[in-house]
Design a protein around this motif. Structure first.
Motif, mmCIF file in Angstrom:
data_model
loop_
_atom_site.group_PDB
_atom_site.id
_atom_site.type_symbol
_atom_site.label_atom_id
_atom_site.label_comp_id
_atom_site.label_asym_id
_atom_site.label_seq_id
_atom_site.Cartn_x
_atom_site.Cartn_y
_atom_site.Cartn_z
ATOM 1 N N TYR A 1 36.625 43.858 -19.456
ATOM 2 C CA TYR A 1 36.526 43.285 -18.122
ATOM 3 C C TYR A 1 37.309 41.984 -17.995
ATOM 4 O O TYR A 1 37.740 41.619 -16.900
ATOM 5 C CB TYR A 1 35.059 43.102 -17.742
ATOM 6 N N GLU A 2 37.529 41.309 -19.102
ATOM 7 C CA GLU A 2 38.359 40.110 -19.066
ATOM 8 C C GLU A 2 39.810 40.466 -18.750
ATOM 9 O O GLU A 2 40.511 39.730 -18.050
ATOM 10 C CB GLU A 2 38.282 39.383 -20.410
ATOM 11 N N HIS A 3 40.244 41.611 -19.261
ATOM 12 C CA HIS A 3 41.639 42.025 -19.092
ATOM 13 C C HIS A 3 41.837 43.047 -17.975
ATOM 14 O O HIS A 3 42.976 43.443 -17.691
ATOM 15 C CB HIS A 3 42.172 42.610 -20.405
ATOM 16 N N LEU A 4 40.746 43.487 -17.363
ATOM 17 C CA LEU A 4 40.829 44.562 -16.369
ATOM 18 C C LEU A 4 41.709 44.206 -15.184
ATOM 19 O O LEU A 4 42.520 45.020 -14.723
ATOM 20 C CB LEU A 4 39.422 44.920 -15.885
ATOM 21 N N GLY A 5 41.564 42.995 -14.671
ATOM 22 C CA GLY A 5 42.359 42.587 -13.514
ATOM 23 C C GLY A 5 43.847 42.663 -13.783
ATOM 24 O O GLY A 5 44.627 43.113 -12.923
ATOM 25 N N TYR A 6 44.258 42.234 -14.971
ATOM 26 C CA TYR A 6 45.677 42.297 -15.338
ATOM 27 C C TYR A 6 46.145 43.755 -15.387
ATOM 28 O O TYR A 6 47.225 44.090 -14.892
ATOM 29 C CB TYR A 6 45.913 41.651 -16.705
ATOM 30 N N ALA A 7 45.318 44.623 -15.994
ATOM 31 C CA ALA A 7 45.702 46.027 -16.136
ATOM 32 C C ALA A 7 45.808 46.714 -14.779
ATOM 33 O O ALA A 7 46.716 47.513 -14.554
ATOM 34 C CB ALA A 7 44.692 46.757 -17.018
ATOM 35 N N VAL A 8 44.884 46.409 -13.876
ATOM 36 C CA VAL A 8 44.931 47.019 -12.540
ATOM 37 C C VAL A 8 46.209 46.603 -11.820
ATOM 38 O O VAL A 8 46.918 47.435 -11.235
ATOM 39 C CB VAL A 8 43.687 46.627 -11.718
ATOM 40 N N SER B 1 50.053 61.923 -6.920
ATOM 41 C CA SER B 1 50.686 61.350 -8.106
ATOM 42 C C SER B 1 49.695 60.434 -8.805
ATOM 43 O O SER B 1 48.929 59.719 -8.162
ATOM 44 C CB SER B 1 51.961 60.581 -7.734
ATOM 45 N N VAL B 2 49.706 60.495 -10.127
ATOM 46 C CA VAL B 2 48.764 59.740 -10.936
ATOM 47 C C VAL B 2 49.510 59.058 -12.072
ATOM 48 O O VAL B 2 50.364 59.666 -12.721
ATOM 49 C CB VAL B 2 47.675 60.655 -11.532
ATOM 50 N N SER B 3 49.184 57.797 -12.306
ATOM 51 C CA SER B 3 49.757 57.058 -13.423
ATOM 52 C C SER B 3 48.661 56.612 -14.366
ATOM 53 O O SER B 3 47.492 56.508 -13.987
ATOM 54 C CB SER B 3 50.534 55.833 -12.919
ATOM 55 N N MET B 4 49.049 56.328 -15.595
ATOM 56 C CA MET B 4 48.099 55.897 -16.612
ATOM 57 C C MET B 4 48.723 54.789 -17.448
ATOM 58 O O MET B 4 49.806 54.968 -18.010
ATOM 59 C CB MET B 4 47.716 57.091 -17.489
ATOM 60 N N LEU B 5 48.062 53.643 -17.493
ATOM 61 C CA LEU B 5 48.487 52.517 -18.318
ATOM 62 C C LEU B 5 47.504 52.402 -19.474
ATOM 63 O O LEU B 5 46.293 52.328 -19.253
ATOM 64 C CB LEU B 5 48.500 51.232 -17.497
ATOM 65 N N SER B 6 48.022 52.394 -20.700
ATOM 66 C CA SER B 6 47.151 52.337 -21.872
ATOM 67 C C SER B 6 47.571 51.206 -22.797
ATOM 68 O O SER B 6 48.763 50.933 -22.961
ATOM 69 C CB SER B 6 47.202 53.656 -22.648
ATOM 70 N N MET B 7 46.564 50.561 -23.389
ATOM 71 C CA MET B 7 46.771 49.509 -24.371
ATOM 72 C C MET B 7 46.009 49.882 -25.631
ATOM 73 O O MET B 7 44.871 50.344 -25.539
ATOM 74 C CB MET B 7 46.253 48.161 -23.851
ATOM 75 N N TRP C 1 42.287 51.456 -24.625
ATOM 76 C CA TRP C 1 41.680 51.779 -23.335
ATOM 77 C C TRP C 1 42.776 52.042 -22.320
ATOM 78 O O TRP C 1 43.934 51.658 -22.523
ATOM 79 C CB TRP C 1 40.737 50.677 -22.863
ATOM 80 N N SER C 2 42.415 52.722 -21.254
ATOM 81 C CA SER C 2 43.400 53.130 -20.251
ATOM 82 C C SER C 2 42.915 52.814 -18.845
ATOM 83 O O SER C 2 41.712 52.847 -18.575
ATOM 84 C CB SER C 2 43.686 54.630 -20.356
ATOM 85 N N GLN C 3 43.877 52.519 -17.970
ATOM 86 C CA GLN C 3 43.597 52.228 -16.566
ATOM 87 C C GLN C 3 44.441 53.154 -15.688
ATOM 88 O O GLN C 3 45.666 53.143 -15.775
ATOM 89 C CB GLN C 3 43.920 50.770 -16.249
ATOM 90 N N LEU D 1 38.613 54.415 -12.484
ATOM 91 C CA LEU D 1 37.954 53.467 -13.373
ATOM 92 C C LEU D 1 38.614 53.451 -14.751
ATOM 93 O O LEU D 1 39.177 54.458 -15.195
ATOM 94 C CB LEU D 1 36.477 53.836 -13.529
ATOM 95 N N PRO D 2 38.529 52.335 -15.454
ATOM 96 C CA PRO D 2 39.094 52.273 -16.805
ATOM 97 C C PRO D 2 38.256 53.101 -17.765
ATOM 98 O O PRO D 2 37.085 53.400 -17.492
ATOM 99 C CB PRO D 2 39.014 50.778 -17.151
ATOM 100 N N ILE D 3 38.840 53.470 -18.891
ATOM 101 C CA ILE D 3 38.112 54.236 -19.899
ATOM 102 C C ILE D 3 38.498 53.742 -21.288
ATOM 103 O O ILE D 3 39.674 53.535 -21.590
ATOM 104 C CB ILE D 3 38.384 55.750 -19.764
ATOM 105 N N VAL D 4 37.490 53.522 -22.127
ATOM 106 C CA VAL D 4 37.706 53.052 -23.495
ATOM 107 C C VAL D 4 37.819 54.249 -24.425
ATOM 108 O O VAL D 4 37.096 55.237 -24.285
ATOM 109 C CB VAL D 4 36.546 52.143 -23.943
ATOM 110 N N TRP D 5 38.706 54.154 -25.394
ATOM 111 C CA TRP D 5 38.860 55.212 -26.379
ATOM 112 C C TRP D 5 37.805 55.023 -27.474
ATOM 113 O O TRP D 5 37.758 53.981 -28.125
ATOM 114 C CB TRP D 5 40.229 55.160 -27.037
ATOM 115 N N ASP D 6 36.980 56.013 -27.686
ATOM 116 C CA ASP D 6 36.046 55.986 -28.809
ATOM 117 C C ASP D 6 35.673 57.418 -29.167
ATOM 118 O O ASP D 6 36.088 58.373 -28.489
ATOM 119 C CB ASP D 6 34.802 55.146 -28.496
ATOM 120 N N SER D 7 34.904 57.571 -30.229
ATOM 121 C CA SER D 7 34.570 58.906 -30.718
ATOM 122 C C SER D 7 33.775 59.708 -29.691
ATOM 123 O O SER D 7 33.910 60.928 -29.611
ATOM 124 C CB SER D 7 33.787 58.805 -32.026
#
Length: 238
Positions: A144-151, A125-131, A114-116, A86-92
């Protein structure tokens, strides 16, 4: 979908070089308002861990600080991506147990991101894409608008990264490509079960079980079932 997005995604889908594909992804996310894009892959082979790919346009000082302080060992984003799809948002709140890392991100203007994750079925093996960007929090709508692109992009980059890794380390090819069913069949074989036993346990035909065994033997580059079980065990797949 806007034409430019479709064009970039099609271009990325047929790219065969992970660095070039990353640059396409970087331009894609830059156009969507993210200043930074990072992609990394970590693979495990025979109990040893090694990074196959680490691409980003983060500030040089941040890359240096991150490595110097061994932040990866306490980074909750890294930990999440190794255990979730699942994606995860960066916050405190996400960084509640790593306040020093969160403060360092804020100083670098990297706290809004956030990261996918992307992974092989067997988790080897695990990869991580972050924006990320230096302004504006990531809203639930934007995520969620950008989730499909990130996946899509994370899986495309993951596939290319693993191709490069396997070219550099031929012995890892089979670690990352055995299917969950093949692993399951080998696990029961390691317990001394016959093809007939496994067929009964998994509610499969004996012919299907033998097919999975033969496929595993071929992928692992060995000559028989026992050797396949041994190699899979040494690679910590079973």
């Amino acid at each position: 979908m806007e034409i430019w997005k479709e064009t970039q995604l099609r271009k990325l889908a047929v790219e065969s070089n992970v660095e070039t594909a990353y640059r396409i992804a970087l331009n894609f996310f830059n156009s969507m308002g993210y200043e930074y894009c990072a992609f990394s892959t970590t693979a495990h082979l025979a109990g040893q861990r090694f990074d196959s790919v680490n691409l980003n346009n983060y500030p040089h000082d941040w890359n240096t600080e991150y490595e110097k302080n061994h932040y990866s060992s306490i980074d909750p984003i890294v930990a999440h991506c190794h255990h979730s799809i699942l994606p995860i948002v960066w916050d405190s709140k996400t960084f509640a147990k790593a306040p020093a890392l969160w403060h360092a991100l804020e100083e670098q203007g990297l706290q809004h991101g956030w990261s996918q994750p992307a992974r092989d079925p067997n988790g080897q093996s695990v990869s991580m894409l972050s924006m990320a960007r230096s302004h504006c929090q990531i809203s639930a709508f934007e995520l969620y608008e950008h989730l499909g692109y990130a996946v899509f992009i994370s899986h495309a980059l993951h596939s290319l990264a693993m191709q490069r890794l396997c070219n550099q380390h031929p012995q890892c090819v089979n670690v990352t490509h055995l299917s969950p069913r093949e692993i399951e069949v080998l696990r029961w074989s390691a317990d001394g079960k016959t093809a007939s036993d496994i067929a009964t346990i998994l509610n499969l035909s004996e012919r299907t079980v033998n097919f999975h065994v033969s496929s595993s033997i071929r992928k692992l580059g060995v000559s028989n079932k026992i050797s396949a079980v041994v190699k899979a065990a040494r690679s910590r797949m079973i």
